[in-house]
Design a protein around this motif. Structure first.
Motif, PDB file in Angstrom:
ATOM      1  N   VAL A 185       0.824  -1.206   0.000  1.00  0.00           N
ATOM      2  CA  VAL A 185       0.000   0.000   0.000  1.00  0.00           C
ATOM      3  C   VAL A 185       0.860   1.258   0.000  1.00  0.00           C
ATOM      4  CG1 VAL A 185      -1.568   1.383   1.415  1.00  0.00           C
ATOM      5  CG2 VAL A 185      -2.072  -1.014   0.988  1.00  0.00           C
ATOM      6  N   PHE A 186       1.716   1.416   1.024  1.00  0.00           N
ATOM      7  CA  PHE A 186       2.384   2.697   1.238  1.00  0.00           C
ATOM      8  C   PHE A 186       3.531   2.952   0.268  1.00  0.00           C
ATOM      9  CE2 PHE A 186       0.428   1.834   5.409  1.00  0.00           C
ATOM     10  CZ  PHE A 186      -0.366   2.966   5.488  1.00  0.00           C
ATOM     11  N   ARG A 187       4.296   1.936  -0.064  1.00  0.00           N
ATOM     12  CA  ARG A 187       5.366   2.136  -1.035  1.00  0.00           C
ATOM     13  C   ARG A 187       4.884   1.761  -2.436  1.00  0.00           C
ATOM     14  NH1 ARG A 187       6.650   3.843   3.695  1.00  0.00           N
ATOM     15  NH2 ARG A 187       6.337   1.736   4.478  1.00  0.00           N
ATOM     16  N   GLY A 188       4.211   0.610  -2.558  1.00  0.00           N
ATOM     17  CA  GLY A 188       3.846   0.111  -3.875  1.00  0.00           C
ATOM     18  C   GLY A 188       2.792   0.919  -4.586  1.00  0.00           C
ATOM     19  N   VAL A 189       1.848   1.520  -3.837  1.00  0.00           N
ATOM     20  CA  VAL A 189       0.789   2.301  -4.469  1.00  0.00           C
ATOM     21  C   VAL A 189       0.914   3.785  -4.124  1.00  0.00           C
ATOM     22  CG1 VAL A 189      -1.698   2.685  -4.655  1.00  0.00           C
ATOM     23  CG2 VAL A 189      -0.820   0.353  -4.524  1.00  0.00           C
ATOM     24  N   VAL A 190       0.879   4.124  -2.826  1.00  0.00           N
ATOM     25  CA  VAL A 190       0.851   5.537  -2.422  1.00  0.00           C
ATOM     26  C   VAL A 190       2.118   6.257  -2.863  1.00  0.00           C
ATOM     27  CG1 VAL A 190       0.752   7.117  -0.467  1.00  0.00           C
ATOM     28  CG2 VAL A 190      -0.709   5.083  -0.491  1.00  0.00           C
ATOM     29  N   GLN A 191       3.293   5.740  -2.473  1.00  0.00           N
ATOM     30  CA  GLN A 191       4.534   6.411  -2.851  1.00  0.00           C
ATOM     31  C   GLN A 191       4.714   6.422  -4.356  1.00  0.00           C
ATOM     32  OE1 GLN A 191       8.297   5.643  -0.680  1.00  0.00           O
ATOM     33  NE2 GLN A 191       9.214   5.209  -2.671  1.00  0.00           N
ATOM     34  N   LYS A 192       4.438   5.307  -4.997  1.00  0.00           N
ATOM     35  CA  LYS A 192       4.601   5.211  -6.451  1.00  0.00           C
ATOM     36  C   LYS A 192       3.822   6.316  -7.157  1.00  0.00           C
ATOM     37  CE  LYS A 192       3.694   1.800 -10.130  1.00  0.00           C
ATOM     38  NZ  LYS A 192       4.979   1.119 -10.279  1.00  0.00           N
ATOM     39  N   ASN A 193       2.576   6.548  -6.733  1.00  0.00           N
ATOM     40  CA  ASN A 193       1.737   7.549  -7.388  1.00  0.00           C
ATOM     41  C   ASN A 193       2.086   8.970  -6.965  1.00  0.00           C
ATOM     42  OD1 ASN A 193      -0.484   6.301  -9.181  1.00  0.00           O
ATOM     43  ND2 ASN A 193      -0.391   4.938  -7.421  1.00  0.00           N
ATOM     44  N   LEU A 194       2.516   9.156  -5.722  1.00  0.00           N
ATOM     45  CA  LEU A 194       2.947  10.490  -5.293  1.00  0.00           C
ATOM     46  C   LEU A 194       4.228  10.902  -6.018  1.00  0.00           C
ATOM     47  CD1 LEU A 194       2.226  10.350  -1.453  1.00  0.00           C
ATOM     48  CD2 LEU A 194       0.987  11.656  -3.189  1.00  0.00           C
ATOM     49  N   VAL A 195       5.107   9.936  -6.266  1.00  0.00           N
ATOM     50  CA  VAL A 195       6.326  10.227  -7.035  1.00  0.00           C
ATOM     51  C   VAL A 195       5.966  10.648  -8.452  1.00  0.00           C
ATOM     52  CG1 VAL A 195       8.339   9.112  -8.105  1.00  0.00           C
ATOM     53  CG2 VAL A 195       7.889   8.803  -5.663  1.00  0.00           C
ATOM     54  N   ARG A 196       5.005   9.953  -9.060  1.00  0.00           N
ATOM     55  CA  ARG A 196       4.550  10.327 -10.404  1.00  0.00           C
ATOM     56  C   ARG A 196       3.879  11.698 -10.397  1.00  0.00           C
ATOM     57  NH1 ARG A 196       0.276   6.725 -12.321  1.00  0.00           N
ATOM     58  NH2 ARG A 196       0.308   8.178 -14.082  1.00  0.00           N
ATOM     59  N   TRP A 197       3.125  11.978  -9.354  1.00  0.00           N
ATOM     60  CA  TRP A 197       2.343  13.198  -9.274  1.00  0.00           C
ATOM     61  C   TRP A 197       3.223  14.417  -9.017  1.00  0.00           C
ATOM     62  CZ3 TRP A 197      -2.598  13.434  -5.684  1.00  0.00           C
ATOM     63  CH2 TRP A 197      -3.362  14.556  -6.029  1.00  0.00           C
ATOM     64  N   PHE A 198       4.195  14.278  -8.123  1.00  0.00           N
ATOM     65  CA  PHE A 198       5.034  15.404  -7.726  1.00  0.00           C
ATOM     66  C   PHE A 198       6.479  15.190  -8.180  1.00  0.00           C
ATOM     67  CE2 PHE A 198       1.498  15.202  -4.652  1.00  0.00           C
ATOM     68  CZ  PHE A 198       0.942  16.464  -4.855  1.00  0.00           C
ATOM     69  N   SER A 199       7.298  14.597  -7.317  1.00  0.00           N
ATOM     70  CA  SER A 199       8.704  14.333  -7.632  1.00  0.00           C
ATOM     71  C   SER A 199       9.163  13.195  -6.734  1.00  0.00           C
ATOM     72  CB  SER A 199       9.563  15.580  -7.384  1.00  0.00           C
ATOM     73  OG  SER A 199       9.636  15.868  -5.989  1.00  0.00           O
ATOM     74  N   PRO A 200      10.306  12.583  -7.029  1.00  0.00           N
ATOM     75  CA  PRO A 200      10.752  11.456  -6.201  1.00  0.00           C
ATOM     76  C   PRO A 200      10.849  11.781  -4.715  1.00  0.00           C
ATOM     77  CG  PRO A 200      11.997  11.503  -8.240  1.00  0.00           C
ATOM     78  CD  PRO A 200      11.156  12.744  -8.239  1.00  0.00           C
ATOM     79  N   HIS A 201      11.525  12.886  -4.363  1.00  0.00           N
ATOM     80  CA  HIS A 201      11.718  13.189  -2.941  1.00  0.00           C
ATOM     81  C   HIS A 201      10.411  13.582  -2.263  1.00  0.00           C
ATOM     82  CE1 HIS A 201      16.014  12.712  -3.184  1.00  0.00           C
ATOM     83  NE2 HIS A 201      16.091  13.600  -4.162  1.00  0.00           N
TER      84      HIS A 201
END
Length: 327
Positions: A185-201
């Protein structure tokens, strides 16, 4: 694999859909819990609800709460993440592991990092446990501490590891299931999509904040946030969810083993695993230096370009050399 949602769906919508799938999986989880409770434990609906509300006074309280936690985390978190990937038309490995595991030692190194960083984390834990809110939030602080004390009581009951069989059940339910389900959930979906939406950091830091906040432990927010950052960067650098899962599992399992051996009287130096005092600086300083060095080493190794592979084929015209630069 064909899904019913477009792969180009906006990252924010993917996160919202994840919440929708979690709601659906929550219903499924509680159907499984009641079926298991009545069939496996031989309880009526009323008795099961009573045991879930007052597990410390129920003869089956420990087993029931372990079952509830395992089923809930596994289905609500893990099931929802897998359902989202399938709905988008991805194979699970394709969605959660955009990059192949570079080497098996990555998993061992991630696990070693978690053990090495523990003395440093003890300082952060002690500082956060003694933190105080501004005067204007005094009532909230009183409520938050009371809530955490109640949660700590239940945690202490569930981690009463009086036998080897209880330890094995706890390793599965408290260590393995959260490591898999929460990372999906937190890395595989949430982080993955937040990285796409904003930036890696920004994606890593926001996902770590959400990961910590959802546990509702206000006086443990900072250490869990730091853990979320470590797990997030391991996933960002490696591109493989197995790496952050290995680190997360080690974090939980190592603490369970310490609790078990302490409760069995194997530690003779008066170690208290429930204490929030920091470890001695003779351990903290080497921990900080080794952790920083190991993080740097892992970053360099995991983000290094993959070496091209060379394949030889034999034909009537001789030996042909084929290079594959796409790893």
């Amino acid at each position: 694999m064909k899904g019913f949602l477009p792969r180009t769906l906006h990252p924010g919508l993917q996160i919202l859909l994840l919440l929708g799938f979690m709601a659906l999986c929550f219903c499924v989880a509680y159907a499984v819990i009641f079926a298991w409770g009545m069939g496996g434990f031989g309880l009526s609906t009323g008795q099961l609800i009573e045991a879930m509300q007052r597990p410390t006074t129920s003869p089956n309280g420990w087993g029931i709460m372990m079952m509830v936690q395992g089923v809930t985390l596994g289905l609500v978190f893990g099931g929802a993440a897998l359902a989202l990937a399938s709905a988008l038309g991805y194979r699970w490995a394709e969605y959660f592991n955009p990059r192949r595991l570079g080497a098996g030692w990555w998993l061992l190194a991630a696990a070693a990092l978690i053990v090495v960083i523990l003395p440093l984390m003890s300082v952060i834990i002690a500082w956060n446990a003694d933190a105080h809110f501004p005067a204007a939030l005094h009532d909230f602080e009183v409520w938050a501490r009371a809530s955490e004390d109640r949660a700590a009581g239940l945690t202490k009951f569930l981690t009463r590891l009086t036998s080897t069989s209880r330890l094995l059940v706890a390793i599965v339910v408290v260590a393995l299931v959260p490591a898999v389900a929460e990372e999906l959930v937190f890395r595989g979906v949430v982080q993955k999509n937040l990285v796409r939406w904003f930036s890696p950091h920004v994606g890593v830091w926001l996902a770590a904040a959400i990961f910590s906040a959802i546990h509702l432990q206000f006086f443990g927010f900072v250490p869990r946030f730091v853990l979320g950052l470590v797990l997030g960067y391991l996933y960002l650098w490696s591109g493989n969810i197995l790496v952050s899962m290995a680190a997360h599992f080690t974090q939980n399992a190592f603490q369970l083993l310490i609790l078990y051996f302490t409760q069995q009287g194997r530690f003779g130096w008066g170690f208290d695993p429930d204490a929030t005092e920091p470890l001695p600086w003779t351990l903290v300083v080497p921990s900080a230096l080794l952790s920083a060095g190991l993080l740097y080493f892992l970053h360099q190794r995991m983000t290094a370009p993959a070496a091209p592979t060379t394949m030889l084929t034999l034909s009537s015209e001789g030996v042909a050399v084929h290079r594959n630069d796409n790893q």
